[in-house]
Design a protein around this motif. Structure first.
Motif, PDB file in Angstrom:
ATOM      1  N   ALA A 195       0.797  -1.266   0.016  1.00 28.57           N
ATOM      2  CA  ALA A 195      -0.119  -0.120  -0.100  1.00 28.57           C
ATOM      3  C   ALA A 195       0.760   1.173   0.073  1.00 28.57           C
ATOM      4  CB  ALA A 195      -1.007  -0.007   1.280  1.00 28.57           C
ATOM      5  N   LEU A 196       1.902   1.354   0.733  1.00 31.82           N
ATOM      6  CA  LEU A 196       2.641   2.304   0.811  1.00 31.82           C
ATOM      7  C   LEU A 196       3.556   2.530  -0.560  1.00 31.82           C
ATOM      8  CD1 LEU A 196       4.219   2.088   4.571  1.00 31.82           C
ATOM      9  CD2 LEU A 196       2.553   3.692   3.758  1.00 31.82           C
ATOM     10  N   ARG A 197       4.059   1.785  -0.990  1.00 30.16           N
ATOM     11  CA  ARG A 197       4.760   2.043  -2.326  1.00 30.16           C
ATOM     12  C   ARG A 197       3.658   2.355  -3.392  1.00 30.16           C
ATOM     13  NH1 ARG A 197       7.333  -3.502  -1.203  1.00 30.16           N
ATOM     14  NH2 ARG A 197       9.600  -2.974  -0.796  1.00 30.16           N
ATOM     15  N   ASP A 198       2.450   1.945  -3.204  1.00 31.70           N
ATOM     16  CA  ASP A 198       1.340   2.468  -4.295  1.00 31.70           C
ATOM     17  C   ASP A 198       1.163   3.870  -3.927  1.00 31.70           C
ATOM     18  OD1 ASP A 198      -0.781   2.511  -6.072  1.00 31.70           O
ATOM     19  OD2 ASP A 198      -2.181   2.180  -4.541  1.00 31.70           O
ATOM     20  N   ALA A 199       1.204   4.313  -2.699  1.00 34.71           N
ATOM     21  CA  ALA A 199       0.880   5.782  -2.232  1.00 34.71           C
ATOM     22  C   ALA A 199       2.085   6.652  -2.866  1.00 34.71           C
ATOM     23  CB  ALA A 199       0.618   5.842  -0.710  1.00 34.71           C
ATOM     24  N   ARG A 200       3.376   6.032  -2.657  1.00 34.90           N
ATOM     25  CA  ARG A 200       4.590   6.743  -3.283  1.00 34.90           C
ATOM     26  C   ARG A 200       4.612   6.967  -4.415  1.00 34.90           C
ATOM     27  NH1 ARG A 200       9.979   3.799  -2.688  1.00 34.90           N
ATOM     28  NH2 ARG A 200       8.999   2.890  -4.299  1.00 34.90           N
ATOM     29  N   VAL A 201       4.136   6.124  -5.096  1.00 36.12           N
ATOM     30  CA  VAL A 201       4.263   6.190  -6.637  1.00 36.12           C
ATOM     31  C   VAL A 201       3.434   7.030  -7.234  1.00 36.12           C
ATOM     32  CG1 VAL A 201       3.996   4.986  -9.034  1.00 36.12           C
ATOM     33  CG2 VAL A 201       5.428   4.019  -7.209  1.00 36.12           C
ATOM     34  N   ALA A 202       2.035   7.072  -6.509  1.00 36.19           N
ATOM     35  CA  ALA A 202       0.899   7.975  -6.782  1.00 36.19           C
ATOM     36  C   ALA A 202       1.067   9.528  -6.502  1.00 36.19           C
ATOM     37  CB  ALA A 202      -0.438   7.409  -6.300  1.00 36.19           C
ATOM     38  N   PHE A 203       1.643   9.550  -5.282  1.00 35.81           N
ATOM     39  CA  PHE A 203       2.085  10.919  -5.065  1.00 35.81           C
ATOM     40  C   PHE A 203       3.164  11.568  -5.933  1.00 35.81           C
ATOM     41  CE2 PHE A 203       1.000   9.870  -0.526  1.00 35.81           C
ATOM     42  CZ  PHE A 203      -0.077  10.736  -0.548  1.00 35.81           C
ATOM     43  N   GLU A 204       4.115  10.586  -6.417  1.00 35.77           N
ATOM     44  CA  GLU A 204       5.277  11.067  -7.242  1.00 35.77           C
ATOM     45  C   GLU A 204       4.235  11.491  -8.662  1.00 35.77           C
ATOM     46  OE1 GLU A 204       7.743   7.876  -7.095  1.00 35.77           O
ATOM     47  OE2 GLU A 204       8.863   8.624  -5.487  1.00 35.77           O
ATOM     48  N   ARG A 205       3.503  10.589  -8.996  1.00 35.03           N
ATOM     49  CA  ARG A 205       2.852  11.013 -10.250  1.00 35.03           C
ATOM     50  C   ARG A 205       2.037  12.174 -10.479  1.00 35.03           C
ATOM     51  NH1 ARG A 205       1.525   5.206 -11.211  1.00 35.03           N
ATOM     52  NH2 ARG A 205      -0.485   5.972  -9.893  1.00 35.03           N
ATOM     53  N   CYS A 206       1.575  12.667  -9.400  1.00 39.50           N
ATOM     54  CA  CYS A 206       0.657  13.810  -9.498  1.00 39.50           C
ATOM     55  C   CYS A 206       1.372  15.029  -8.744  1.00 39.50           C
ATOM     56  CB  CYS A 206      -0.606  13.786  -8.780  1.00 39.50           C
ATOM     57  SG  CYS A 206      -0.329  13.395  -6.891  1.00 39.50           S
ATOM     58  N   GLY A 207       2.854  14.864  -8.602  1.00 36.03           N
ATOM     59  CA  GLY A 207       3.713  15.863  -8.097  1.00 36.03           C
ATOM     60  C   GLY A 207       3.726  16.453  -6.803  1.00 36.03           C
ATOM     61  N   ALA A 208       2.983  15.472  -5.915  1.00 31.35           N
ATOM     62  CA  ALA A 208       2.970  15.600  -4.467  1.00 31.35           C
ATOM     63  C   ALA A 208       4.392  15.289  -3.776  1.00 31.35           C
ATOM     64  CB  ALA A 208       1.836  15.150  -4.072  1.00 31.35           C
ATOM     65  N   GLY A 209       5.433  15.874  -4.125  1.00 32.95           N
ATOM     66  CA  GLY A 209       6.510  15.551  -3.493  1.00 32.95           C
ATOM     67  C   GLY A 209       6.739  15.262  -1.977  1.00 32.95           C
ATOM     68  N   VAL A 210       6.235  16.247  -1.133  1.00 34.05           N
ATOM     69  CA  VAL A 210       6.220  16.229   0.324  1.00 34.05           C
ATOM     70  C   VAL A 210       5.549  15.102   0.660  1.00 34.05           C
ATOM     71  CG1 VAL A 210       5.896  17.328   2.489  1.00 34.05           C
ATOM     72  CG2 VAL A 210       6.575  18.572   0.408  1.00 34.05           C
ATOM     73  N   TRP A 211       4.302  14.793   0.305  1.00 36.34           N
ATOM     74  CA  TRP A 211       3.684  13.660   0.469  1.00 36.34           C
ATOM     75  C   TRP A 211       4.442  12.248   0.150  1.00 36.34           C
ATOM     76  CZ3 TRP A 211      -1.054  13.978   3.345  1.00 36.34           C
ATOM     77  CH2 TRP A 211      -1.445  15.585   3.574  1.00 36.34           C
TER      78      TRP A 211
END
Length: 554
Positions: free
Chosen positions: A431-447
């Motif tokens: 779940a956390l890898r999924d979250a990290r990749v999704a945040f990176e895709r939408c430009g949410a670097g801090v998240w």
């Protein structure tokens, strides 16, 4: 032009109308100072009747775009009465629309309904829009369903419209309905026509509709682009109030990726005008942006303190159109804070009761999934693990059918952190890898950094760390190894180290206290000393540091 007793002499009717028309043209051209200068010879007591209402309309619109919106409301209501008396009903309707817009900016739903009364008669787009908004502003009531149907009719009528002054309110109708795709289309058409005809003052408002639509769709890169363009257009048009709204949108977008200082600077730029001119909508957006920046950096108590007033009704509450949108952030912040857990859960449940009703009305495509995420957090806080897992699963299923990567990533992050606390490292990592990749895709670097820290706390090694380790191993495959550098964690006492590791794994102060059989006050005292000893300022930074130290020891 003055008599001996000091009273102004009447202006000839033709000159008064000439000055008024010139002021109207100057206002549309984005020359507010020139428009105000042209109106100086006109005084309400001396201007002939046909010009008085039109002059009051220009004065009101000037205040709406560049001054205190409460003053704009008063001027525009006066203009509507004068224009109705003159039989100029088309301009009277536009004056009422402006007065309603002032009430909206003020965050006063009751004043909005009062301004419009039952709404003007007639089948035109503006008349329908005003009648519909009278019914829907302030929430469900006896005419709410009819108001929504009327708003949908407004959007349908706009399909054949090419007047940008009508396309902008039609775009606003789409935002209220939650038809964000239509809002983007109408805003885009309004922008194109306004540019083609040199309507300088319409451009920043069309960009505002576009920015809000993209923001709510989770397309933050596009929202930033439109808001940045809106800043330039508002400055060119001399419209300080619209400029404040664009700065507020930029602050909210910046809370995804920029540093806290950048968010604070954008919020301060918006607030400089919002506080002075009574712009409750912009003020609510800036506080929400600052709170979301706090959440991204693990400062849940600060976020909860900012959001608590925003989700409440009353004169010190948030803007009526934004209040519900901030509820998911408040629930997360309240339940992640080291405060009384029962009190936090009660606050979250109370906020969710209203949010559930609002989500059922369909004004926001993301609301149903966010509601399920919030219910999962409440269930987890209450120890109902079965309900928590079910709600998280349902929320993620809902997200799959929606646009908006950011909210799906936030749900995956919360789910992964909960799984980690359940001592289920395998599913947590997924779940956390999924979250990290999704945040990176939408430009949410801090998240993305927050997801990475939580991932490392499960014992996973990031791709970057793994590559660095492999490179170091290859480079050091021959020759003697140098001395092992001391771990930064050796600065801590045994008790501080135990507390630091628990906090790095996502435990709250109360959870650590129960685990170590000490008081939450003791945990708080030790944790403050840990922060000082390690030079960190947040729980997220602590989690990252502990993960790096553990990787170095392996």
């Amino acid at each position: 032009m003055t008599r001996a007793n000091g009273a102004s002499s009447p202006l000839p009717a033709d000159r008064a109308l000439l000055l008024t028309r010139a002021a109207e043209h100057a206002l549309r051209a984005g020359l507010p100072d020139h428009a105000a200068h042209l109106l100086q010879p006109l005084r309400a007591a001396t201007a002939p009747s046909p010009a008085r209402g039109r002059a009051a309309l220009v004065h009101g619109m000037l205040a709406l775009r560049t001054g205190p919106v409460a003053d704009a409301r008063a001027s525009l209501l006066l203009a509507a009465r004068l224009l109705d008396d003159d039989g100029d009903h088309e301009r009277a309707i536009r004056a009422r629309l402006g007065a309603a817009e002032a009430c909206w900016a003020m965050g006063d739903a009751a004043a909005y309904r009062e301004v419009l009364g039952p709404g003007p008669s007639g089948g035109g787009l503006l008349e329908r829009f005003l009648r519909a908004m009278t019914a829907v502003v302030g929430g469900p009531g006896p005419d709410f369903g009819g108001g929504l149907r009327e708003l949908r009719r407004v959007v349908e009528l706009a399909a054949d419209e090419d007047d940008p002054e009508l396309l902008v309110p039609a775009g606003s109708a789409s935002l209220v309905l939650g038809d964000l795709t239509a809002a983007g289309e109408l805003g885009g058409r309004a922008l194109a026509v306004a540019r083609a005809h040199g309507l300088t003052t319409v451009v920043p408002r069309a960009l505002e509709v576009l920015a809000y639509a993209e923001l709510r769709l989770g397309r933050h890169v596009s929202a930033r682009a439109h808001a940045e363009e809106g800043v330039r257009a508002a400055r060119q048009a001399g419209e300080s109030n619209v400029l404040a709204h664009h700065h507020a949108v930029l602050a909210l977008v910046a809370s995804l990726d920029d540093d806290a200082e950048a968010v604070a600077a954008l919020a301060a730029a918006a607030d400089a005008t919002a506080v002075r001119h009574g712009l409750a909508q912009a003020r609510t957006l800036t506080q929400w942006a600052l709170a979301r920046a706090d959440l991204a950096r693990g400062r849940a108590p600060d976020a909860a303190a900012r959001l608590r007033p925003l989700v409440r009704t009353g004169p010190r509450g948030g803007h009526f159109a934004l209040r519900m949108m901030a509820v998911p952030c408040f629930v997360e912040a309240a339940l992640s804070s080291d405060t009384d857990r029962e009190e936090a859960a009660a606050e979250a449940v109370e906020a969710l009761a209203g949010y559930a009703v609002w989500a059922g009305l369909g004004p926001d495509p993301q609301a149903a999934a966010q509601l399920l995420r919030c219910r999962a957090l409440v269930a987890a806080a209450g120890g109902d693990d079965d309900a928590a897992e079910a709600h998280f699963g349902q929320a993620l299923d809902r997200h799959e059918d929606l646009d908006g990567e950011f909210e799906r990533a936030r749900t995956a992050l919360q789910y992964g952190q909960w799984l980690r606390r359940q001592r289920r490292p395998g599913p947590a990592r997924e779940a956390l890898r999924d979250a990290r990749v999704a945040f990176e895709r939408c430009g949410a670097g801090v998240w993305a950094g927050q997801a990475e820290a939580a991932l490392r706390a499960t014992g996973a090694v990031s791709a970057a760390a793994g590559a660095a380790a492999s490179a170091a191993g290859a480079a050091g495959g021959s020759g003697a190894a140098g001395p092992e550098p001391p771990s930064v964690l050796e600065r801590l006492t045994p008790q501080q180290l135990r507390i630091a590791r628990q906090v790095a794994e996502g435990a709250t102060n109360r959870e650590v206290a129960r685990l170590l059989s000490v008081s939450p006050r003791t945990v708080d005292h030790h944790l403050r000393n840990v922060f000082v000893a390690l030079g960190v300022r947040s729980r997220v930074e602590l989690s990252r540091l502990v993960a790096r130290a553990d990787e170095g020891e392996r």
